[in-house]
Every structure is written in C-alpha cells, then in structure tokens.
Design a protein around this motif. Structure first.
Motif, PDB file in Angstrom:
ATOM      1  N   VAL A   1       0.570  -0.962  -0.313  1.00 23.66           N
ATOM      2  CA  VAL A   1       0.215   0.011  -0.090  1.00 23.66           C
ATOM      3  C   VAL A   1       0.839   0.942  -0.116  1.00 23.66           C
ATOM      4  O   VAL A   1       1.717   1.289   1.223  1.00 23.66           O
ATOM      5  CB  VAL A   1      -1.214   0.197   1.233  1.00 23.66           C
ATOM      6  CG1 VAL A   1      -1.587   0.935   1.267  1.00 23.66           C
ATOM      7  CG2 VAL A   1      -2.318  -1.110   1.143  1.00 23.66           C
ATOM      8  N   SER A   2       1.375   2.053  -1.456  1.00 20.80           N
ATOM      9  CA  SER A   2       1.660   3.037  -1.232  1.00 20.80           C
ATOM     10  C   SER A   2       1.010   4.256  -0.382  1.00 20.80           C
ATOM     11  O   SER A   2      -0.738   4.121  -0.814  1.00 20.80           O
ATOM     12  CB  SER A   2       2.169   3.459  -2.769  1.00 20.80           C
ATOM     13  OG  SER A   2       1.481   3.515  -3.432  1.00 20.80           O
ATOM     14  N   ASN A   3       1.147   5.626  -0.680  1.00 21.82           N
ATOM     15  CA  ASN A   3       0.498   6.798  -0.751  1.00 21.82           C
ATOM     16  C   ASN A   3      -0.149   6.682  -1.249  1.00 21.82           C
ATOM     17  O   ASN A   3      -1.225   7.937  -0.855  1.00 21.82           O
ATOM     18  CB  ASN A   3       1.758   7.911  -0.025  1.00 21.82           C
ATOM     19  CG  ASN A   3       2.332   7.630   0.952  1.00 21.82           C
ATOM     20  OD1 ASN A   3       1.922   7.118   3.001  1.00 21.82           O
ATOM     21  ND2 ASN A   3       3.486   7.934   1.578  1.00 21.82           N
TER      22      ASN A   3
ATOM     23  N   PHE B   1      -3.563   4.997  -0.315  1.00 22.83           N
ATOM     24  CA  PHE B   1      -4.278   5.151   1.048  1.00 22.83           C
ATOM     25  C   PHE B   1      -5.169   6.070   1.101  1.00 22.83           C
ATOM     26  O   PHE B   1      -4.845   7.182   0.457  1.00 22.83           O
ATOM     27  CB  PHE B   1      -2.966   4.937   1.582  1.00 22.83           C
ATOM     28  CG  PHE B   1      -3.527   4.888   3.865  1.00 22.83           C
ATOM     29  CD1 PHE B   1      -4.063   3.832   3.999  1.00 22.83           C
ATOM     30  CD2 PHE B   1      -2.576   5.711   3.875  1.00 22.83           C
ATOM     31  CE1 PHE B   1      -4.605   4.283   5.194  1.00 22.83           C
ATOM     32  CE2 PHE B   1      -2.881   5.639   5.764  1.00 22.83           C
ATOM     33  CZ  PHE B   1      -4.218   4.897   6.031  1.00 22.83           C
ATOM     34  N   SER B   2      -5.616   5.780   1.930  1.00 23.06           N
ATOM     35  CA  SER B   2      -6.406   7.066   2.322  1.00 23.06           C
ATOM     36  C   SER B   2      -6.676   6.910   3.702  1.00 23.06           C
ATOM     37  O   SER B   2      -7.348   5.381   4.462  1.00 23.06           O
ATOM     38  CB  SER B   2      -8.183   7.784   1.061  1.00 23.06           C
ATOM     39  OG  SER B   2      -8.944   6.947   2.414  1.00 23.06           O
ATOM     40  N   ASP B   3      -7.184   7.713   4.809  1.00 21.83           N
ATOM     41  CA  ASP B   3      -7.744   7.620   6.090  1.00 21.83           C
ATOM     42  C   ASP B   3      -8.678   7.012   6.080  1.00 21.83           C
ATOM     43  O   ASP B   3      -9.642   6.592   6.997  1.00 21.83           O
ATOM     44  CB  ASP B   3      -8.252   8.905   6.887  1.00 21.83           C
ATOM     45  CG  ASP B   3      -9.239  10.227   6.020  1.00 21.83           C
ATOM     46  OD1 ASP B   3      -9.232  10.041   5.063  1.00 21.83           O
ATOM     47  OD2 ASP B   3      -9.997  10.638   6.946  1.00 21.83           O
ATOM     48  N   GLU B   4     -10.069   6.921   5.602  1.00 23.86           N
ATOM     49  CA  GLU B   4     -11.869   6.102   5.104  1.00 23.86           C
ATOM     50  C   GLU B   4     -10.867   4.575   4.627  1.00 23.86           C
ATOM     51  O   GLU B   4     -10.260   4.531   3.466  1.00 23.86           O
ATOM     52  CB  GLU B   4     -12.463   6.700   4.150  1.00 23.86           C
ATOM     53  CG  GLU B   4     -12.589   7.858   4.467  1.00 23.86           C
ATOM     54  CD  GLU B   4     -13.771   8.533   3.705  1.00 23.86           C
ATOM     55  OE1 GLU B   4     -14.778   8.403   3.117  1.00 23.86           O
ATOM     56  OE2 GLU B   4     -13.489   9.443   2.615  1.00 23.86           O
ATOM     57  N   VAL B   5     -11.436   3.528   5.507  1.00 19.14           N
ATOM     58  CA  VAL B   5     -11.521   1.908   5.258  1.00 19.14           C
ATOM     59  C   VAL B   5     -12.027   1.850   3.512  1.00 19.14           C
ATOM     60  O   VAL B   5     -11.438   1.335   3.498  1.00 19.14           O
ATOM     61  CB  VAL B   5     -11.620   1.473   6.301  1.00 19.14           C
ATOM     62  CG1 VAL B   5     -12.086  -0.333   6.237  1.00 19.14           C
ATOM     63  CG2 VAL B   5     -11.810   1.768   7.749  1.00 19.14           C
ATOM     64  N   LYS B   6     -12.791   2.797   3.684  1.00 18.69           N
ATOM     65  CA  LYS B   6     -13.680   2.687   2.769  1.00 18.69           C
ATOM     66  C   LYS B   6     -13.181   1.944   1.409  1.00 18.69           C
ATOM     67  O   LYS B   6     -13.402   1.168   0.454  1.00 18.69           O
ATOM     68  CB  LYS B   6     -15.088   2.464   2.163  1.00 18.69           C
ATOM     69  CG  LYS B   6     -14.858   4.516   1.797  1.00 18.69           C
ATOM     70  CD  LYS B   6     -16.250   4.996   1.351  1.00 18.69           C
ATOM     71  CE  LYS B   6     -15.935   6.360   1.468  1.00 18.69           C
ATOM     72  NZ  LYS B   6     -17.615   7.139   1.862  1.00 18.69           N
TER      73      LYS B   6
ATOM     74  N   LEU C   1      -9.440   1.874   0.263  1.00 25.50           N
ATOM     75  CA  LEU C   1      -8.678   0.445   0.427  1.00 25.50           C
ATOM     76  C   LEU C   1     -10.102  -0.895  -0.191  1.00 25.50           C
ATOM     77  O   LEU C   1      -9.168  -1.967  -1.232  1.00 25.50           O
ATOM     78  CB  LEU C   1      -7.759   0.114   1.909  1.00 25.50           C
ATOM     79  CG  LEU C   1      -6.408   0.977   1.598  1.00 25.50           C
ATOM     80  CD1 LEU C   1      -5.638   0.472   3.123  1.00 25.50           C
ATOM     81  CD2 LEU C   1      -5.697   0.292  -0.025  1.00 25.50           C
ATOM     82  N   GLU C   2     -11.061  -0.768   0.653  1.00 22.08           N
ATOM     83  CA  GLU C   2     -11.852  -1.871   0.860  1.00 22.08           C
ATOM     84  C   GLU C   2     -12.098  -1.880  -0.654  1.00 22.08           C
ATOM     85  O   GLU C   2     -12.628  -2.773  -1.426  1.00 22.08           O
ATOM     86  CB  GLU C   2     -12.544  -1.843   1.815  1.00 22.08           C
ATOM     87  CG  GLU C   2     -12.266  -2.007   2.904  1.00 22.08           C
ATOM     88  CD  GLU C   2     -13.205  -2.797   3.760  1.00 22.08           C
ATOM     89  OE1 GLU C   2     -14.151  -2.359   3.785  1.00 22.08           O
ATOM     90  OE2 GLU C   2     -13.334  -3.730   4.772  1.00 22.08           O
TER      91      GLU C   2
ATOM     92  N   PHE D   1      -3.088  -6.598   1.358  1.00 19.00           N
ATOM     93  CA  PHE D   1      -2.201  -5.695   1.425  1.00 19.00           C
ATOM     94  C   PHE D   1      -1.024  -5.246   2.650  1.00 19.00           C
ATOM     95  O   PHE D   1      -1.419  -5.396   3.798  1.00 19.00           O
ATOM     96  CB  PHE D   1      -2.730  -3.831   1.593  1.00 19.00           C
ATOM     97  CG  PHE D   1      -4.453  -3.656   0.893  1.00 19.00           C
ATOM     98  CD1 PHE D   1      -3.821  -3.474  -0.390  1.00 19.00           C
ATOM     99  CD2 PHE D   1      -5.441  -3.834   1.243  1.00 19.00           C
ATOM    100  CE1 PHE D   1      -4.597  -3.496  -1.920  1.00 19.00           C
ATOM    101  CE2 PHE D   1      -6.860  -3.166  -0.129  1.00 19.00           C
ATOM    102  CZ  PHE D   1      -5.968  -3.121  -1.145  1.00 19.00           C
TER     103      PHE D   1
ATOM    104  N   GLU E   1       2.648  -3.338   4.355  1.00 22.37           N
ATOM    105  CA  GLU E   1       3.318  -2.368   4.048  1.00 22.37           C
ATOM    106  C   GLU E   1       3.968  -1.734   3.350  1.00 22.37           C
ATOM    107  O   GLU E   1       4.420  -2.989   2.873  1.00 22.37           O
ATOM    108  CB  GLU E   1       3.558  -1.791   6.043  1.00 22.37           C
ATOM    109  CG  GLU E   1       2.712  -2.149   7.098  1.00 22.37           C
ATOM    110  CD  GLU E   1       3.813  -1.944   8.338  1.00 22.37           C
ATOM    111  OE1 GLU E   1       4.301  -2.201   8.833  1.00 22.37           O
ATOM    112  OE2 GLU E   1       2.542  -2.177   9.234  1.00 22.37           O
TER     113      GLU E   1
END
Lengths: 138, 448
Positions: free
Chosen positions: B387-389, B392-397, B399-400, B422, B424
């Motif tokens: 998972v790169s920047n 990625f977001s603050d919201e779980v949805k 990535l889901e 996913f 690091e």
C-alpha cells in the motif's frame, strides 16, 4: 484541524512499530482511534505539528496521509453529541467516522468528526455557534 | 512511435549483411550450418547421438532439407543436467576458453562451454542487440547484470565493448552505488533485469534523484519474463525507453533475440539460431501466430551446440516483415514460462497475467507477490500488494473498494478466485537479479 492516518498491516507488532516511533520522537497523542477490517487497520490520531510528524513517518516508510477533520467541543451532558450531529444531519451532511476525547482540563469533551464536505460542515457548525478547535489550541 | 529524448528512429544495423539478409540466402546458410551442427552432435555429444538413434537416425547425413529439423529429437534441460559437468561440451577442453553455468535453483546446474570463436560470435550478437535498442558507440553503458557464472554480465559486457561504447562493469547489487555511478558518470544506458530497474527507480525516488539534465535514455532489460504494463511503469519512473532482450545460457546467453525500435516482438539472429514454437504436450511444430514453447537450435556454436533445445518459454513466431527493415523473423516477447504456469483449482494462470491486471490499477506499485498454498486439498492464492501513499486514505472504504475491484478484475479476466492482502511499503523483498514473484507453498523448496 489536521489528522494523521497510518496504514497498519494485519500482523503482530505493526501498531507497536508506529507507537514506538512516536515515543522516540516524543510525540504526544492527543486523541486516537483505530479502525480495523479483516486484514488491515487504519490508525488515526491528532498530534501537535502534524506536518512534521507525517514527514518523519513517511521518511521511515510508513504509509500515511493528512486529512482535515472538524474538532468540536461538546457539552459534557446527555444530548451533547446528538445536538452537533443533528445540525449536520439537518443540512444533509453525512459523517464518515468520529471519535471523542476529553479536554486536557477534564472539563468537557471533544469530538473529532470526519465529514465528506469539510468546508460546508465548518460553515454550518460555525453559524450554529458551535466552537471549533484549531490546531494551536491543543 | 516514441521519440523520447529526441532519439533518432531511423533504423541502423550493426551487421547489415546478416540483419537484412535475403530469405533464400538465409535458408541456404541455415541448412548448411544445421548439417554441420548435427554432424558435430552425432560425433561429439554422446547424449544426443543416443537420442538420434532412438529417433531412428542411422547416421548424421540423414537431413535433406531444413524442414527435416522437425524430425530431430529435442534437447531438454534434463539432458543437460544429466551431462553435468562437461558432457554437453562438444570440443576438447583445451579449446574451451570460458565456462558459464545456469543457476541451480530448480535442480542441478547446466554447464556450457565457449570456444574462442563462440565468444567472438556472442560479442557480435550482443552488439546487434544493443544497436537494436538504439545504443551507439558514444553511449556509456552500466552493466548491472550479475558477472560470474551467470551469462548476463559478461555477455552484455563483451557486446558493448565490441560496439565501442564505454562499459561500466557494475555487476548486480549495491543499489545506492549503482545510482551514484549512474549520475556521476552520466550514464546513458542501463542493462539489468526489469525488476531490478524498478527497484533502482524506487531507491532513486527515495533519495530524491532528479533525472533531468542527465543523459540516461535507454534501458536494456532481460533475463526474466515481464509484461507491457511493467514496461510502462519503468518508463514512467525512469527517463528511458525500455527494450526487451532475450537469451538463455543453454543457447548462448543474452543476444539470442532483441527488440528493435518498433518494439513489437524480438528479432531472432537467425543466421546463428533457428527458433521453433512447439506444442509443449505433443511436440508438434506450430505455425506462426500460435502460442507454444520456444525451442532453439544453435547453428554456429562450437563449445556447447544444442539442437531443438526446449526453453520452457512461451511465445509465438511473427513471420510478417518488421518496419525496421530487418528480415530476421521475430518472436513475441516472452511473458511466461511453461513451468511458471499456476494451476489453481483447475484454472491455468500465469503470474504475468496477474501482474497485468494489478498494474492497471492507478497507484498500485509493481512490487507484489503471489502466494500459493493448499488448504484442505484446495489450492488458494493470496496476492500480496504493497500500500503506497498513492492509494491510501484515512477512510477504510477506499482500500476496501480497491480490493474489491482487483478481485473482480482477476475473477472476470482470469477466472481466478483469490484473496488480496495489503502490506506495508517495502515489506516485499526487492530483488537484485531475477524477481521471485511466486511463492508456491505446495512445493517443498518454496516453504520458508
């Protein structure tokens, strides 16, 4: 106010590695929440100088992001939170997530709110006379 | 057509006589050389003579035309392994000036010997290969293929010297130093595996290297299968045009086939090798355009000639003319091997197909691993993605949803049911040579 979110892999020690780094940098967590799914987690927290902290995190290969969130002081009594949520709902603003913490003086509570439309939510709350916490007041 | 960095696209050849040879002359030359090779094998390679005998040949003069090639028995990796160490060498050892060997990661190593003439031929072939990728004598070439028993390093090295370019013999590894040399020496051409090029790009990015105002312009990559999406990703991260080259130590090393500026298939140096594509199950020769296993017959090799060597690489022949002008026919770029095909609950999948799907998603890094295991007699596939920047977001949805889309694409396009995990960043080991994309826990040697 800016919140930091860090990606956590689902394996033992991943939370600790973030927390241990924050300890090393002498970063104090003002508030935090941990969202978890079946195979990964997102650690969200509020700290002083978030821009500096996220830079350090990224340098150490953590996946992290900064998000604008609303931090509102609420009355420490029944219905304190519902009135704030009621105002946002009344304006059709949906809340993605929220978490709460008590004020450093122990006198009241604060709620960190993540909404879809940050700018609109800010105006709505401000015009309803609800005090928002800026970065410096922590 | 790309003209990145103002690169000239007018075709230039290293050996015009060979590269734009008339078909009729080529076939005559090939037949002549094939007869010599078969003769040599009959008299000097006991293992191959035995095979010819079993196939009904009573002498080595039984070939009447090129098409008789298909009657000759195949040479397999197993044949060469059984000949370990020097049984596949067809010359007295005093004529052998160099030995190379394939890595023995999947069994006993195979050993090949080169005569002085072989080294000269190989250098010529590599010079052709480099010129095909637009390299010229003014270039500075950093060779980051491993030097040693592996043919990559020394193979490219001799060709680059033959061409008259300036060679920097870095060998593999020590990535920070590689980047420093790339910058300080103002290198224009990098040769390595595609996965190492990506790793190098990643380290350079972390060190805030700015490629502007450098002469870096060409990548010559090979030694492992890679996809078009991988090429696009490399070219996004580095200021270069990436060229695919093909070769294997059993045939000669790098220099068997190469991309020209058209980058649509790889030209086989047909004056030295005959490529065939066969059905891996029946052994039947397949017509151009049909996919199968590549085999090569060497025509000029003295040290270790091979006849119809089964490479395990999957490709097809392209017989239509190439607009670069070369008459040597092409092979489709190799993106998979017969032995890396995964059979998952009866569905055949190649790692390169999974790679193609993954890299189509914006922000997915080309660092992934495919973990195959068996639970309760069922094959399972877990694809590990970093998972790169960017994703990625603050919201779980966020990535889901991404995971859901990846799973849908894998299911829809490859009929592959799997899970995605996913990870690091930088948790997947970076390779300095050939990347290990698949960990098959069903095989003993892969269990960590």
């Amino acid at each position: 106010m800016k919140q930091i979110s860090v990606f956590l892999e689902n394996r033992p020690g991943s939370l600790f590695s973030v927390l241990d780094r924050l300890r090393e940098w002498e970063v104090n967590l003002r508030a935090l929440s941990l969202a978890d799914t079946a195979d990964f987690g997102v650690l969200r927290f509020i700290v002083k100088k978030p821009e500096k902290v996220i830079e350090l995190l990224k340098r150490d290969n953590f996946t992290a992001t900064l998000t604008e969130v609303l931090t509102v002081g609420i009355a420490d009594q029944p219905g304190g939170l519902s009135s704030v949520v009621g105002i946002l709902t009344g304006e059709g603003l949906s809340i993605e997530y929220l978490y709460a913490f008590v004020s450093p003086e122990g006198k009241g509570a604060y709620v960190v709110l993540r909404v879809e439309d940050y700018d609109k939510a800010r105006i709505v709350l401000e015009s309803a006379g609800i005090p928002l916490l800026g970065d410096l007041s922590l | 057509m790309d003209t990145k960095r103002g690169q000239e696209v007018s075709p230039t050849y290293w050996d015009e006589h060979a590269e734009i040879i008339h078909e009729e002359n080529l076939r005559k030359l090939q037949f002549n050389r094939l007869q010599k090779t078969v003769n040599k094998a009959w008299y000097h390679l006991p293992y191959y003579r035995r095979k010819m005998g079993e196939a009904g040949f009573r002498n080595s003069n039984d070939l009447r035309s090129l098409s008789d090639l298909s009657r000759l028995p195949f040479t397999t990796k197993q044949d060469l392994r059984e000949a370990y160490p020097f049984g596949a060498i067809a010359e007295p050892m005093k004529n052998i000036v160099r030995i190379h060997s394939s890595s023995g990661t999947t069994g006993t190593a195979t050993v090949v010997g080169y005569t002085h003439n072989d080294i000269i031929t190989w250098s010529e072939l590599m010079a052709r290969t480099l010129v095909g990728g637009g390299v010229n004598e003014d270039d500075r070439i950093q060779v980051a293929f491993g030097y040693g028993l592996f043919t990559g390093g020394l193979g490219v090295h001799y060709g680059a010297e033959k061409l008259g370019a300036t060679v920097i013999p870095m060998s593999s590894g020590n990535t920070l130093r590689q980047i420093q040399i790339l910058r300080d020496f103002n290198i224009s051409v990098l040769c390595c595996t595609p996965s190492y090029a990506l790793y190098l790009a990643e380290v350079a990015r972390d060190s805030h290297i700015d490629w502007e105002n450098t002469h870096f312009r060409i990548g010559i990559f090979g030694a492992e299968p890679w996809s078009e999406e991988m090429r696009a990703e490399i070219e996004r991260q580095l200021p270069i045009l990436a060229y695919d080259i093909y070769g294997l130590s059993e045939v000669i090393g790098p220099g068997v086939a190469f991309e020209c500026e058209i980058r649509n298939g790889l030209h086989v140096s047909e004056d030295h090798f005959i490529a065939e594509v066969i059905d891996p199950a029946s052994g039947d020769v397949l017509p151009p355009g049909e996919k199968g296993e590549l085999t090569f017959t060497t025509l000029t090799k003295e040290g270790t000639p091979v006849i119809r060597y089964r490479t395990g690489d999957i490709s097809s022949l392209i017989s239509t003319p190439c607009s670069c002008g070369r008459t040597m026919s092409r092979i489709q770029r190799v993106a998979s091997r017969t032995d890396d095909m995964l059979i998952i609950r009866g569905v055949n999948v190649y790692p390169s197909q999974i790679e193609s799907v993954l890299l189509r998603f914006e922000g997915i890094e080309p660092h992934y691993q495919i973990i195959v295991s068996r639970e309760h007699y069922m094959d399972t596939v877990d694809i590990h993605v970093e998972v790169s920047n960017n994703i990625f977001s603050d919201e779980v949805k966020t990535l889901e949803n991404l995971k859901k889309k990846i799973l849908e694409a894998l299911k829809g396009e490859l009929n592959l049911a799997c899970t995605v995990k996913f990870l690091e960043p930088k948790s997947i080991t970076r390779s300095e040579g050939k990347a290990k994309r698949v960990i098959d826990m069903r095989k003993k040697e892969d269990v960590p």
